[in-house]
Scaffold this motif. Sequence first.
Motif, mmCIF file in Angstrom:
data_model
loop_
_atom_site.group_PDB
_atom_site.id
_atom_site.type_symbol
_atom_site.label_atom_id
_atom_site.label_comp_id
_atom_site.label_asym_id
_atom_site.label_seq_id
_atom_site.Cartn_x
_atom_site.Cartn_y
_atom_site.Cartn_z
ATOM 1 N N ILE A 24 102.539 119.103 52.787
ATOM 2 C CA ILE A 24 102.721 119.968 53.954
ATOM 3 C C ILE A 24 101.717 119.588 55.039
ATOM 4 N N ALA A 25 100.583 119.057 54.653
ATOM 5 C CA ALA A 25 99.564 118.637 55.619
ATOM 6 C C ALA A 25 100.077 117.515 56.519
ATOM 7 N N ARG A 26 101.171 116.851 56.128
ATOM 8 C CA ARG A 26 101.731 115.779 56.949
ATOM 9 C C ARG A 26 102.474 116.332 58.159
ATOM 10 N N LEU A 27 102.814 117.619 58.120
ATOM 11 C CA LEU A 27 103.456 118.242 59.277
ATOM 12 C C LEU A 27 102.375 118.792 60.187
ATOM 13 N N GLY A 28 102.334 118.320 61.396
ATOM 14 C CA GLY A 28 101.326 118.777 62.345
ATOM 15 C C GLY A 28 100.212 117.759 62.511
ATOM 16 N N GLU A 29 99.310 118.089 63.390
ATOM 17 C CA GLU A 29 98.188 117.199 63.677
ATOM 18 C C GLU A 29 97.075 117.443 62.672
ATOM 19 N N PRO A 30 96.258 116.470 62.367
ATOM 20 C CA PRO A 30 96.245 115.107 62.886
ATOM 21 C C PRO A 30 97.148 114.141 62.105
ATOM 22 N N ALA A 31 97.776 114.603 61.036
ATOM 23 C CA ALA A 31 98.573 113.705 60.195
ATOM 24 C C ALA A 31 99.756 113.090 60.936
ATOM 25 N N ALA A 32 100.262 113.779 61.944
ATOM 26 C CA ALA A 32 101.399 113.243 62.685
ATOM 27 C C ALA A 32 101.071 111.902 63.337
ATOM 28 N N GLN A 33 99.797 111.669 63.618
ATOM 29 C CA GLN A 33 99.410 110.383 64.220
ATOM 30 C C GLN A 33 99.759 109.234 63.295
ATOM 31 N N GLU A 34 99.540 109.399 62.010
ATOM 32 C CA GLU A 34 99.894 108.350 61.047
ATOM 33 C C GLU A 34 101.404 108.111 61.049
ATOM 34 N N THR A 35 102.167 109.188 61.136
ATOM 35 C CA THR A 35 103.622 109.062 61.201
ATOM 36 C C THR A 35 104.040 108.334 62.472
ATOM 37 N N ARG A 36 103.442 108.715 63.598
ATOM 38 C CA ARG A 36 103.750 108.035 64.867
ATOM 39 C C ARG A 36 103.413 106.553 64.779
ATOM 40 N N ASP A 37 102.249 106.233 64.214
ATOM 41 C CA ASP A 37 101.830 104.837 64.099
ATOM 42 C C ASP A 37 102.781 104.038 63.209
ATOM 43 N N THR A 38 103.178 104.625 62.096
ATOM 44 C CA THR A 38 104.097 103.953 61.173
ATOM 45 C C THR A 38 105.440 103.695 61.848
ATOM 46 N N LEU A 39 105.950 104.702 62.530
ATOM 47 C CA LEU A 39 107.233 104.559 63.212
ATOM 48 C C LEU A 39 107.130 103.561 64.366
ATOM 49 N N ALA A 40 106.053 103.640 65.133
ATOM 50 C CA ALA A 40 105.866 102.713 66.257
ATOM 51 C C ALA A 40 105.776 101.276 65.758
ATOM 52 N N SER A 41 105.118 101.078 64.633
ATOM 53 C CA SER A 41 105.021 99.733 64.060
ATOM 54 C C SER A 41 106.405 99.181 63.744
ATOM 55 N N ALA A 42 107.236 99.992 63.130
ATOM 56 C CA ALA A 42 108.595 99.548 62.808
ATOM 57 C C ALA A 42 109.408 99.311 64.083
ATOM 58 N N LEU A 43 109.279 100.216 65.054
ATOM 59 C CA LEU A 43 110.040 100.083 66.306
ATOM 60 C C LEU A 43 109.593 98.888 67.136
#
Length: 116
Positions: A24-43
């Motif tokens: 659940i800690a993955r929803l919201g900040e600051p964990a969302a930054q890791e999700t953004r980075d992972t997605l941006a890397s793929a994109l």
Amino acid sequence: MSSAHDSVRQKVAALFAELAGERIARLGEPAAQETRDTLASALSADYPPDTAREIAFHLVDWQTDAAFMMAVHLFPERFTPEELVAGADMLLIHAPNHLAAAAKLAGHPIQDVFEI
């Protein structure tokens, strides 16, 4: 902000904590930054790095709205009518502009296909 808005946020967080435990800690900040980075890397394989980061931001920023919608799909009986209206309102105010921005950045046209 109404108490229904607060109630929806708390209820969605509790439901996802029940389902996902510590994740659940993955929803919201600051964990969302890791999700953004992972997605941006793929994109970035298909878009310039700055554009990939912007698309990722817009796709990730409305995560709590998406969580609300998934919670309603999975556990509609746990929400009051007032909470459903409040959650729908929050989603409709926040998510469409992020999705439109991501689509535009990715080169997809934004149009009213339903002709509303």
